[in-house]
Design a protein around this motif. Structure first.
Motif, PDB file in Angstrom:
ATOM      1  N   ILE A 196       0.952  -1.211   0.122  1.00  0.00           N
ATOM      2  CA  ILE A 196       0.093  -0.163   0.027  1.00  0.00           C
ATOM      3  C   ILE A 196       0.882   1.252   0.199  1.00  0.00           C
ATOM      4  O   ILE A 196       0.584   2.299  -0.778  1.00  0.00           O
ATOM      5  CB  ILE A 196      -0.905   0.017   1.308  1.00  0.00           C
ATOM      6  CG1 ILE A 196      -1.984  -0.983   0.944  1.00  0.00           C
ATOM      7  CG2 ILE A 196      -1.669   1.224   1.518  1.00  0.00           C
ATOM      8  CD1 ILE A 196      -3.007  -1.389   2.275  1.00  0.00           C
ATOM      9  N   TYR A 239       2.219   2.062  -3.399  1.00  0.00           N
ATOM     10  CA  TYR A 239       1.515   2.408  -4.472  1.00  0.00           C
ATOM     11  C   TYR A 239       0.883   3.605  -4.130  1.00  0.00           C
ATOM     12  O   TYR A 239       0.826   4.613  -5.036  1.00  0.00           O
ATOM     13  CB  TYR A 239      -0.066   1.520  -4.409  1.00  0.00           C
ATOM     14  CG  TYR A 239      -1.107   1.925  -5.338  1.00  0.00           C
ATOM     15  CD1 TYR A 239      -1.088   1.493  -6.630  1.00  0.00           C
ATOM     16  CD2 TYR A 239      -2.100   2.549  -4.951  1.00  0.00           C
ATOM     17  CE1 TYR A 239      -1.837   1.630  -7.414  1.00  0.00           C
ATOM     18  CE2 TYR A 239      -3.086   2.859  -5.936  1.00  0.00           C
ATOM     19  CZ  TYR A 239      -3.063   2.769  -7.172  1.00  0.00           C
ATOM     20  OH  TYR A 239      -3.589   2.993  -7.911  1.00  0.00           O
ATOM     21  N   LEU A 240       0.742   4.043  -2.939  1.00  0.00           N
ATOM     22  CA  LEU A 240       0.323   5.552  -2.606  1.00  0.00           C
ATOM     23  C   LEU A 240       1.504   6.443  -2.866  1.00  0.00           C
ATOM     24  O   LEU A 240       1.076   7.651  -3.295  1.00  0.00           O
ATOM     25  CB  LEU A 240      -0.052   5.523  -1.137  1.00  0.00           C
ATOM     26  CG  LEU A 240      -1.551   4.940  -0.738  1.00  0.00           C
ATOM     27  CD1 LEU A 240      -1.767   5.102   0.497  1.00  0.00           C
ATOM     28  CD2 LEU A 240      -2.442   5.423  -1.771  1.00  0.00           C
ATOM     29  N   ARG A 297       1.319   6.912  -6.759  1.00  0.00           N
ATOM     30  CA  ARG A 297       0.240   7.676  -7.110  1.00  0.00           C
ATOM     31  C   ARG A 297      -0.128   9.092  -6.524  1.00  0.00           C
ATOM     32  O   ARG A 297      -0.500   9.944  -7.079  1.00  0.00           O
ATOM     33  CB  ARG A 297      -1.016   6.749  -6.979  1.00  0.00           C
ATOM     34  CG  ARG A 297      -1.407   5.741  -7.928  1.00  0.00           C
ATOM     35  CD  ARG A 297      -1.909   5.996  -9.237  1.00  0.00           C
ATOM     36  NE  ARG A 297      -3.249   6.171  -9.053  1.00  0.00           N
ATOM     37  CZ  ARG A 297      -3.816   6.684 -10.177  1.00  0.00           C
ATOM     38  NH1 ARG A 297      -3.171   7.085 -11.555  1.00  0.00           N
ATOM     39  NH2 ARG A 297      -5.142   7.088  -9.987  1.00  0.00           N
ATOM     40  N   PHE A 298       0.393   9.221  -5.253  1.00  0.00           N
ATOM     41  CA  PHE A 298       0.040  10.593  -4.513  1.00  0.00           C
ATOM     42  C   PHE A 298       1.738  11.032  -4.308  1.00  0.00           C
ATOM     43  O   PHE A 298       2.391  11.678  -4.999  1.00  0.00           O
ATOM     44  CB  PHE A 298      -0.734  10.082  -3.144  1.00  0.00           C
ATOM     45  CG  PHE A 298      -2.006   9.727  -3.465  1.00  0.00           C
ATOM     46  CD1 PHE A 298      -3.139  11.007  -3.352  1.00  0.00           C
ATOM     47  CD2 PHE A 298      -2.402   8.515  -3.771  1.00  0.00           C
ATOM     48  CE1 PHE A 298      -4.380  10.519  -3.618  1.00  0.00           C
ATOM     49  CE2 PHE A 298      -3.745   8.230  -3.784  1.00  0.00           C
ATOM     50  CZ  PHE A 298      -4.773   9.023  -3.806  1.00  0.00           C
ATOM     51  N   VAL A 325      -8.366   6.433   1.205  1.00  0.00           N
ATOM     52  CA  VAL A 325      -7.924   6.612  -0.328  1.00  0.00           C
ATOM     53  C   VAL A 325      -8.702   7.534  -0.892  1.00  0.00           C
ATOM     54  O   VAL A 325      -8.594   8.564  -1.526  1.00  0.00           O
ATOM     55  CB  VAL A 325      -7.680   5.263  -0.999  1.00  0.00           C
ATOM     56  CG1 VAL A 325      -7.497   5.708  -2.531  1.00  0.00           C
ATOM     57  CG2 VAL A 325      -6.506   4.808  -0.603  1.00  0.00           C
ATOM     58  N   ASP A 354      -7.958  10.937  -2.314  1.00  0.00           N
ATOM     59  CA  ASP A 354      -7.967  11.427  -3.813  1.00  0.00           C
ATOM     60  C   ASP A 354      -8.542  12.735  -3.737  1.00  0.00           C
ATOM     61  O   ASP A 354      -8.339  13.523  -4.479  1.00  0.00           O
ATOM     62  CB  ASP A 354      -8.910  10.459  -4.144  1.00  0.00           C
ATOM     63  CG  ASP A 354      -8.614   9.854  -5.277  1.00  0.00           C
ATOM     64  OD1 ASP A 354      -7.583   9.300  -5.428  1.00  0.00           O
ATOM     65  OD2 ASP A 354      -9.112  10.064  -6.746  1.00  0.00           O
ATOM     66  N   ARG A 412      -6.119  15.577  -3.144  1.00  0.00           N
ATOM     67  CA  ARG A 412      -5.271  15.918  -4.078  1.00  0.00           C
ATOM     68  C   ARG A 412      -5.954  16.777  -5.237  1.00  0.00           C
ATOM     69  O   ARG A 412      -5.424  17.608  -5.606  1.00  0.00           O
ATOM     70  CB  ARG A 412      -4.658  14.498  -4.901  1.00  0.00           C
ATOM     71  CG  ARG A 412      -4.044  14.692  -6.048  1.00  0.00           C
ATOM     72  CD  ARG A 412      -3.508  13.478  -6.373  1.00  0.00           C
ATOM     73  NE  ARG A 412      -4.713  12.422  -6.860  1.00  0.00           N
ATOM     74  CZ  ARG A 412      -4.582  11.326  -7.291  1.00  0.00           C
ATOM     75  NH1 ARG A 412      -3.162  10.635  -7.357  1.00  0.00           N
ATOM     76  NH2 ARG A 412      -5.578  10.395  -7.559  1.00  0.00           N
ATOM     77  N   ARG A 432      -5.120  14.005 -15.595  1.00  0.00           N
ATOM     78  CA  ARG A 432      -6.340  13.869 -14.628  1.00  0.00           C
ATOM     79  C   ARG A 432      -6.440  15.175 -13.910  1.00  0.00           C
ATOM     80  O   ARG A 432      -5.769  16.149 -14.256  1.00  0.00           O
ATOM     81  CB  ARG A 432      -5.542  12.904 -13.480  1.00  0.00           C
ATOM     82  CG  ARG A 432      -5.243  11.280 -14.061  1.00  0.00           C
ATOM     83  CD  ARG A 432      -4.324  10.733 -13.035  1.00  0.00           C
ATOM     84  NE  ARG A 432      -4.994  10.796 -11.782  1.00  0.00           N
ATOM     85  CZ  ARG A 432      -5.789  10.411 -11.175  1.00  0.00           C
ATOM     86  NH1 ARG A 432      -6.659   9.407 -11.815  1.00  0.00           N
ATOM     87  NH2 ARG A 432      -6.322  10.743 -10.019  1.00  0.00           N
TER      88      ARG A 432
END
Lengths: 620, 341
Positions: free
Chosen positions: B178, B181-182, B185-186, B236, B240, B243, B340
């Motif tokens: 985790i 991944y975070l 992505r973040f 998350v 999200d 962000r 995005r």
């Protein structure tokens, strides 16, 4: 903006059809049945069918149907009581030539079975049965190997003329003692040459005792461990077949454990007896002085010989009573292609002592056949006059007869086998016969059939009530969009069940928990979408734009949330243990299917409902 | 229908200091409970004695449980063996000892026997099993004289050690996965905040569960790990939004943006919490004894996870100093991110 290419519609329809077809078999309840299969040398045919039918009729046991299904005879019965009765009648009537097993027969229609749509097999907790966890005693395997190496070292020293060497097992491996420093070094280098799997280091020295510490290398120990497990799995498989269990699960767990699940069985004591059987192995000369067939048909058996039958075809073999080598002298047997001819062969290694005996025998018997007898001793408990009487049942079979091609000692090969499969089987039996690894039962659980039925009922209730509550709540809260989400949720359930059925994943109680949890969380994606659409509407978007942007914006969040959740589910899968693994697999598949149904299916549905219309308000 | 007015704007961040302090205290308390009082591990983890009993006439499972409890043998697991006359009873040795001590005066000879038993562990296990079997029989005979012991066996605990090891590996794997991944992505602050919340949620959930004095079995372990999955899902979703708002707003004042993110995702946080609770609540109420623990832990975990999304994860994010610059799409490096919102 809310319309899609054709393939998206096609994909949704395809998923729907697939889901319905492959989830459907689970609606057909399995019915109790008795399954009869034949032992070697016997066949399942119409004659047997009539015989079995006759037995059931004379004992007035009602049955639904009796059919031959491949190499099995399947008798379907109304309930478990009749099932037990029928199996008792048939077991007594048919004797030991046939295996009578309790089973659950599928009632799935043929057209579904034809497309390989089958219902999920039920786990032990839902069906009832016996669960064993066995541990192989690796320590004793190592001990036996060390003993073997100790005697090998002594005979090696004798060969190489190193005087007065002794070797014994100590707490930290083998301690070999030589009489001088030079002898010790020579012994160490000789061991290094002929037994590279040993690790040698210098030990204590006193007056005239120069010791070497000898250890079996870690790689060799690991190899031994995997071999013992494999060999135990193999022998267990053979033995469990005797129990008459229709679908046993025999699997390795971790480095030294074996899981044994016997669905339908209710008496662990009976299973334990079979599992606890011990096997031995003997090499004997074939008696060529008289004909084995004659002996079988009532002819004379020479006093120094005994009549055996061959494993497989059951043909008779006469073997001398005098023993050449026994299983205790066998160190290892491995199936491998013969290095010279490439044909299947089993390479056999005997201990130094056994090798000497073999050498003495083969020197005088080149060109003569030699047989291997495999003896299984199964402890049995019978009730005689109300008292427990412990007896033993001995099963003797000749597993191999081979002609001695030349003089050999501790290392030789058996060739002339038909296939690698046969070679593997022979190696397995040989190893089993020298079985040095006792198996201890470390966990034992019995789940009664009524408990299983109770579990299944409660589990199904939980799934249905959970679906109903979630559907109701979401439908009320998000109105039309909630109803669309509900359709997707039900489809998700169907898809999940369909995929689990296709993979023939075993349905267990934790698996049901996984399904329920998946359903509860699958709606999250729709909640995200609906909340986004509401937000867009509040910000003044037109209804169609709100839908489109709602899906767009929610997608990024859904993806991130589901990927992290999937990571957690995969982490759970890392558990070796059965029940949790089943739960995790259900969860992981559910996460993936829910992304499809909650996002793509609902979007397509929304497109179908609202597409082309001019909307003033949205029901969300 | 709406549970929340769209224009809610609670100033959650103003609570960040007291909420972090409360969280820390709860974590410490949970640790104290878990390690001080200890979890009541089931036989899945610890091993114990398995006894099969037989009655002459049919007996009710509830009566057997009551008889055992009256005899001081608590937390014995009674199961039917398929008929109404045969049952299996699984019990942990220490429970049997407690029971024996409660039922009668301590026996002095038991202490004397102890060293001799220690010398021969194998025979000790055997006598231990017999002793417990005798205690069980005594308890059962009080209400039903026709009870008899069919057999008793000691079941080892070595399985449990491996399970615990595997459990630890699984948890580490999940946390690491985790985080990575975070981070990708973040940003690292989000990864750290998420993992801190995971540990926080797990500790408090297990702590509360320990208070119920229920047995910690395999389904309970599965539930704890599922709580991790649920809670990360929740975090998350809020992250999200954080962000997104950071990227779209001009000022980028973290305090205010975090507040807005929590408020605008609040409705979905509660909704998903409710739907999932409905589902796992059914497991608790109708799933039967085997699934009760699973349902209960999930219910606790959902409550804890929801609260920590609001009062723990975001304050940590603020504390770590999340900023607009760190979240702007790096369009040259990653064109996918630039597309995005």
């Amino acid at each position: 903006m809310n319309e899609f290419p054709r393939w998206k519609y096609a994909l949704v329809v395809l998923a729907l059809v697939f889901g319905f077809l492959y989830a459907l078999p689970n609606l057909f309840p399995k019915e109790p049945s008795v399954q009869i299969s034949a032992n070697r040398g016997f066949t399942i045919d119409t004659a047997l069918k009539e015989k079995a039918q006759g037995m059931l009729e004379t004992d007035k046991v009602p049955f639904k149907s009796i059919d031959i299904d491949g190499d099995r005879l399947v008798i379907r019965l109304a309930n478990t009581d009749v099932q037990t009765k029928a199996s008792d009648v048939l077991r007594v009537g048919l004797g030991s030539n046939y295996v009578v097993a309790l089973n659950l027969a599928s009632t799935v229609p043929h057209w579904l079975a034809a497309i390989r749509a089958n219902s999920m097999p039920l786990g032990l907790d839902l069906q009832g049965g016996v669960h064993f966890l066995m541990e192989v005693d690796q320590k004793s395997v190592l001990e036996k190997q060390e003993q073997h190496y100790a005697s090998e070292i002594v005979s090696l020293a004798k060969d190489k003329k190193i005087p007065r060497v002794t070797a014994n097992r100590g707490t930290q491996g083998i301690i070999a003692t030589a009489r001088s420093a030079a002898d010790r070094d020579r012994l160490a280098s000789e061991i290094g040459v002929s037994m590279p799997e040993l690790r040698v280091s210098n030990g204590n020295t006193s007056d005239d005792a120069y010791t070497l510490m000898v250890r079996v290398s870690d790689e060799k120990v690991r190899e031994l461990a995997t071999n013992t497990i494999k060999q135990n799995l193999g022998t267990l498989r053979n033995r469990v077949n005797e129990l008459g269990v229709a679908e046993p699960i025999i699997a390795q767990q971790g480095d030294s454990r074996i899981v044994l699940e016997l669905p339908g069985l209710q008496d662990p004591a009976q299973a334990k007896k079979i599992i606890g059987a011990t096997a031995t192995l003997e090499y004997r000369a074939v008696d060529e002085s008289s004909n084995a067939l004659d002996a079988l048909n009532g002819g004379a058996v020479p006093p120094d010989s005994k009549l055996y039958t061959r494993r497989g075809d059951g043909s008779p073999v006469l073997l001398k009573k005098k023993l050449i080598v026994s299983g205790a002298d066998l160190v290892s047997a491995a199936a491998l292609p013969d290095p010279q001819s490439g044909t299947p062969a089993v390479s056999i290694k005997l201990s130094a002592k056994g090798g000497q005996k073999m050498l003495d025998f083969t020197m005088q018997n080149v060109g003569k056949p030699m047989g291997v007898v495999y003896t299984e001793t199964i402890p049995e408990v019978k009730i005689v006059d109300g008292k427990e009487v412990r007896t033993k049942r001995v099963k003797e079979e000749v597993i191999n007869v081979a002609t001695i091609q030349g003089v050999f000692g501790p290392q030789f090969q058996t060739t002339g086998l038909d296939s690698m499969k046969e070679a593997n089987e022979l190696a397995l039996l040989l190893n089993a016969g020298s079985l040095a690894a006792p198996v201890d039962i470390v966990e034992e659980r019995v789940i009664g059939p009524s408990l299983g039925q109770d579990n299944i009922k409660k589990g199904m209730h939980a799934v249905l009530i959970a679906v109903f509550l979630v559907v109701l709540f979401v439908g009320i809260y998000y109105k039309l969009f909630g109803l669309i989400a509900d359709v997707a949720l039900v489809l998700n359930l169907i898809l999940l069940v369909a995929i689990l059925s296709v993979f023939q994943a075993t349905l267990t109680l934790p698996g049901i928990a996984g399904i329920v949890l998946t359903l509860g969380m699958a709606i999250d994606a729709n909640v995200l979408i609906c909340e986004r659409i509401r937000e867009e509407l509040r910000n003044g978007s037109t209804p169609m734009a709100a839908i489109s942007r709602g899906y767009d914006k929610a997608w990024a969040t859904i993806l991130d949330a589901n990927v992290t959740h999937l990571i957690a589910a995969i982490g759970l899968m890392a558990f070796g243990s059965g029940p949790i693994k089943g739960f995790a697999i259900t969860l992981a598949i559910g996460i993936v299917t829910s992304m499809f149904t909650s996002v793509m299916v609902t979007h397509v549905l929304v497109g179908l409902i609202f597409g082309g219309r001019r909307l003033k308000t949205l029901s969300v | 229908m709406e549970l929340f007015k769209s224009e809610t704007n609670f100033d959650f961040m103003a609570w960040r200091k007291p909420s972090l302090v409360i969280s820390a205290i709860l974590c410490l308390l949970s640790l104290a409970i878990i390690f001080g009082r200890g979890l009541d591990y089931s036989m899945d983890f610890e091993g114990g004695v398995m006894i099969e009993v037989k009655y002459e006439k049919s007996a009710e499972i509830a009566d057997i449980r009551n008889a055992l409890e009256a005899g001081g043998l608590k937390s014995a697991v009674v199961q039917s063996l398929g008929t109404a006359t045969e049952y299996s009873i699984r019990i942990k040795p220490e429970d049997a000892h407690v029971g024996a001590a409660a039922a009668e005066a301590p026996k002095p000879e038991a202490d004397k026997a102890a060293p001799a038993e220690a010398a021969k562990p194998e025979s000790a296990g055997k006598t231990e099993t017999d002793k417990i079997a005798a205690e069980v029989l005594k308890a059962l005979k009080v209400s039903r004289a026709d009870a008899s012991i069919k057999r008793s066996d000691f079941v080892g605990s070595s399985v449990g050690e491996e399970l615990r090891e595997q459990g630890l590996v699984a948890v580490l794997f999940v946390i690491l996965g985790i985080m990575v991944y975070l981070w990708m992505r973040f940003e690292w602050r989000f990864a750290v905040a998420a993992v801190a919340s995971e540990i926080h949620d797990t500790l408090i959930t297990v702590g509360i569960f320990a208070l119920t004095a229920r047995e910690f079995d395999l389904p309970a372990l599965a539930a704890v790990l599922s709580v991790v999955g649920y809670s990360i899902n929740d975090k998350v979703v809020v992250f999200d939004r954080v962000r997104e708002i950071f990227r779209s707003s001009r000022k980028g004042e973290p305090y205010e943006i975090l507040n807005r993110s929590i408020n605008s995702t609040m409705s979905r946080t509660i909704m998903t919490g409710l739907t999932t609770s409905l589902a796992v609540g059914t497991l608790y109420f109708v799933g039967g004894p085997a699934l009760e623990n699973f349902g209960l832990i999930m219910l606790i975990g959902i409550a804890v996870g929801t609260l920590s999304s609001i009062f723990f994860a975001n304050p940590i994010l603020l504390w770590l100093g999340v900023s607009k610059q760190d979240l702007m799409p790096r369009s040259k490096e990653d064109p996918e991110l630039a597309r995005r919102p």
